[in-house]
Design a protein around this motif. Structure first.
Motif, PDB file in Angstrom:
ATOM      1  N   LEU A 281       0.836  -1.407  -0.120  1.00  0.00           N
ATOM      2  CA  LEU A 281      -0.293  -0.096  -0.014  1.00  0.00           C
ATOM      3  C   LEU A 281       0.819   1.232  -0.055  1.00  0.00           C
ATOM      4  N   PHE A 282       2.029   1.259   0.757  1.00  0.00           N
ATOM      5  CA  PHE A 282       2.947   2.575   0.783  1.00  0.00           C
ATOM      6  C   PHE A 282       3.518   2.463  -0.585  1.00  0.00           C
ATOM      7  N   VAL A 283       4.078   1.388  -1.459  1.00  0.00           N
ATOM      8  CA  VAL A 283       4.476   1.626  -2.620  1.00  0.00           C
ATOM      9  C   VAL A 283       3.522   2.088  -3.589  1.00  0.00           C
ATOM     10  N   LEU A 284       2.264   1.646  -3.474  1.00  0.00           N
ATOM     11  CA  LEU A 284       1.115   2.101  -4.368  1.00  0.00           C
ATOM     12  C   LEU A 284       0.758   3.615  -4.096  1.00  0.00           C
ATOM     13  N   LEU A 285       0.899   4.072  -2.855  1.00  0.00           N
ATOM     14  CA  LEU A 285       0.774   5.512  -2.453  1.00  0.00           C
ATOM     15  C   LEU A 285       2.076   6.322  -3.255  1.00  0.00           C
ATOM     16  N   GLY A 286       3.133   5.635  -2.928  1.00  0.00           N
ATOM     17  CA  GLY A 286       4.302   6.486  -3.763  1.00  0.00           C
ATOM     18  C   GLY A 286       4.064   6.616  -5.131  1.00  0.00           C
ATOM     19  N   ALA A 287       3.964   5.573  -5.683  1.00  0.00           N
ATOM     20  CA  ALA A 287       3.815   5.580  -7.159  1.00  0.00           C
ATOM     21  C   ALA A 287       2.764   6.229  -7.894  1.00  0.00           C
ATOM     22  N   LEU A 288       1.489   6.452  -7.005  1.00  0.00           N
ATOM     23  CA  LEU A 288       0.581   7.359  -7.457  1.00  0.00           C
ATOM     24  C   LEU A 288       0.895   8.749  -7.315  1.00  0.00           C
ATOM     25  N   LEU A 289       1.390   8.996  -6.068  1.00  0.00           N
ATOM     26  CA  LEU A 289       2.011  10.255  -5.835  1.00  0.00           C
ATOM     27  C   LEU A 289       3.057  10.857  -6.898  1.00  0.00           C
ATOM     28  N   ALA A 290       4.104  10.022  -7.258  1.00  0.00           N
ATOM     29  CA  ALA A 290       5.122  10.282  -8.264  1.00  0.00           C
ATOM     30  C   ALA A 290       4.261  10.663  -9.701  1.00  0.00           C
ATOM     31  N   CYS A 291       3.317   9.838  -9.912  1.00  0.00           N
ATOM     32  CA  CYS A 291       2.331   9.912 -11.278  1.00  0.00           C
ATOM     33  C   CYS A 291       1.834  11.345 -11.407  1.00  0.00           C
ATOM     34  N   VAL A 292       1.442  11.893 -10.034  1.00  0.00           N
ATOM     35  CA  VAL A 292       0.873  13.165 -10.103  1.00  0.00           C
ATOM     36  C   VAL A 292       1.620  14.073 -10.812  1.00  0.00           C
ATOM     37  N   GLY A 293       3.057  14.071 -10.528  1.00  0.00           N
ATOM     38  CA  GLY A 293       3.852  15.117 -11.085  1.00  0.00           C
ATOM     39  C   GLY A 293       4.592  14.571 -12.461  1.00  0.00           C
ATOM     40  N   VAL A 294       4.314  13.317 -12.757  1.00  0.00           N
ATOM     41  CA  VAL A 294       4.876  13.051 -14.163  1.00  0.00           C
ATOM     42  C   VAL A 294       3.827  13.291 -15.267  1.00  0.00           C
TER      43      VAL A 294
END
Length: 386
Positions: A281-294
């Motif tokens: 869940l933490f990895v998913l949270l981080g990946a989605l956060l990075a995608c907001v900037g990408v």
């Protein structure tokens, strides 16, 4: 065991546990001595800790001195015969930011790669789960970005304070070298004492520095009337700063997924399964956060909003499932997570009713989510060592 026997054992090299057992036998004690309890004198570990801190400080000061000398040498060639603006292109602030970023990244990486026999138990526990190179690269990039955005922010503030001021070459060299040395020193010291709690501070500082720098450098003073993501849709330095902050923050959160949960209890198969779920869940949270900037909102509207919403859903799932995933977490922290989720839902309803604008909802939601992550790191550490 009396003090004379203790000192004798320390002088002739006899292990303290053996000395305790020998004294216990000689005095006719009936109960067996617990071999897992070596009563080492209190001043021995304190002296070892003091030596380690002194060694780390000496290394950090030496590294900072080398960073000062190297930066000063480069600055002499770059600044010679010029008067420099405080902020902007080819300015003192730009040089200090770039040099500080390089020094911070190298300083942190050096401190983590330097062999150390006395690493603290919490760091050793986290490193025991194969310390990935991705973690080292991600955190080095985070420290570099903190230095980069931090010095850009300082230069922007000073430029607004000393309007039209120019800096001569000689003081510019000293200022640039000093800022580089400070960045190298702080990153090195931080790397030698990296723990989950310390990592929470890194994440907090990084987010504050990145977002505030993006706000300061925004060319549109009315960006807040649209939404927080409007900081990432312009064609100036603020857009790059904002999107870079989100991307690197996402990488840090994925690092937290392993580093912050590495020493959680795993005595049973269920514990191990629950820890893997929390990490996922933490990895998913981080990946989605990075995608907001990408994916900036002006070019990828649907995708941007989808990953932003998914980040909130992943956060809610993590909070709601935490009592089952890690039952030993403090009840107060678990209750606080439910309060955070409730506040985010209320904010979304107020936005739907037209009472709040989207910027306010995004700012408060981001503050709650990241403050919860920071508090998780600080609460997971005592749970692991309970």
């Amino acid at each position: 065991m009396n003090d004379e026997r203790t000192q004798e054992a320390l002088r002739d090299g006899t292990p303290m546990r053996d000395a305790v057992s020998r004294d216990h036998r000689e005095n006719g004690g009936g109960a067996a001595v617990d071999s897992s309890w070596p009563p080492v004198p209190a001043d021995v570990p304190r002296a070892a800790r003091a030596r380690r801190a002194l060694d780390d400080e000496s290394f950090a000061l030496t590294f900072g001195a080398f960073a000062f000398a190297g930066s000063a040498l480069v600055a002499v060639f770059v600044f010679w015969g010029r008067e420099l603006p405080i902020d902007g292109r080819r300015s003192l602030g730009e040089f200090a930011a770039i040099a500080g970023a390089v020094a911070a990244a190298v300083g942190f990486a050096t401190s983590r790669l330097r062999p150390h026999r006395d690493r603290r138990a919490d760091v050793r526990a986290a490193d025991g789960v194969s310390y990935w190179w991705l973690d080292l690269v991600a955190l080095s990039a985070a420290y570099a970005t903190i230095a980069l955005l931090g010095w850009i922010g300082v230069a922007t503030i000073l430029d607004h304070s000393f309007v039209g001021a120019m800096v001569f070459a000689s003081p510019a060299v000293v200022l640039a070298a000093s800022s580089t040395a400070l960045s190298a020193y702080l990153a090195f010291v931080s790397g030698t004492n990296l723990t989950p709690r310390h990592l929470s501070l890194v994440l907090a500082v990084f987010l504050v520095v990145g977002v505030v720098t993006a706000m300061l450098s925004a060319t549109d003073p009315q960006w807040w009337q649209m939404n927080l993501s409007a900081l990432g849709i312009t064609h100036d330095i603020s857009a790059l700063t904002f999107n870079l902050t989100l991307i690197v923050s996402g990488i840090i959160v994925t690092t937290i997924a392993r580093f912050g949960t590495a020493s959680l209890p795993t005595t049973t198969a269920a514990d191990r399964r629950h820890r893997r779920t929390v990490r996922a869940l933490f990895v998913l949270l981080g990946a989605l956060l990075a995608c907001v900037g990408v994916f900036p909102v002006d070019r990828f509207f649907l995708l941007h909003n989808t990953v932003a919403t998914g980040m909130c859903v992943a956060f809610a799932a993590l909070v709601i499932g935490l009592p089952w995933f890690i039952p030993t977490m403090p009840k107060v922290f678990i209750a606080l997570g439910f309060v955070y989720v409730g506040v985010i839902i209320v904010l979304a309803l107020l936005f739907s009713a037209g009472i709040y604008n989207l910027t306010a909802v995004e700012l408060v939601s981001a503050l709650l989510i990241f403050s919860w992550i920071i508090l998780f790191l600080r609460n997971a550490h005592p749970v692991a060592h309970a």
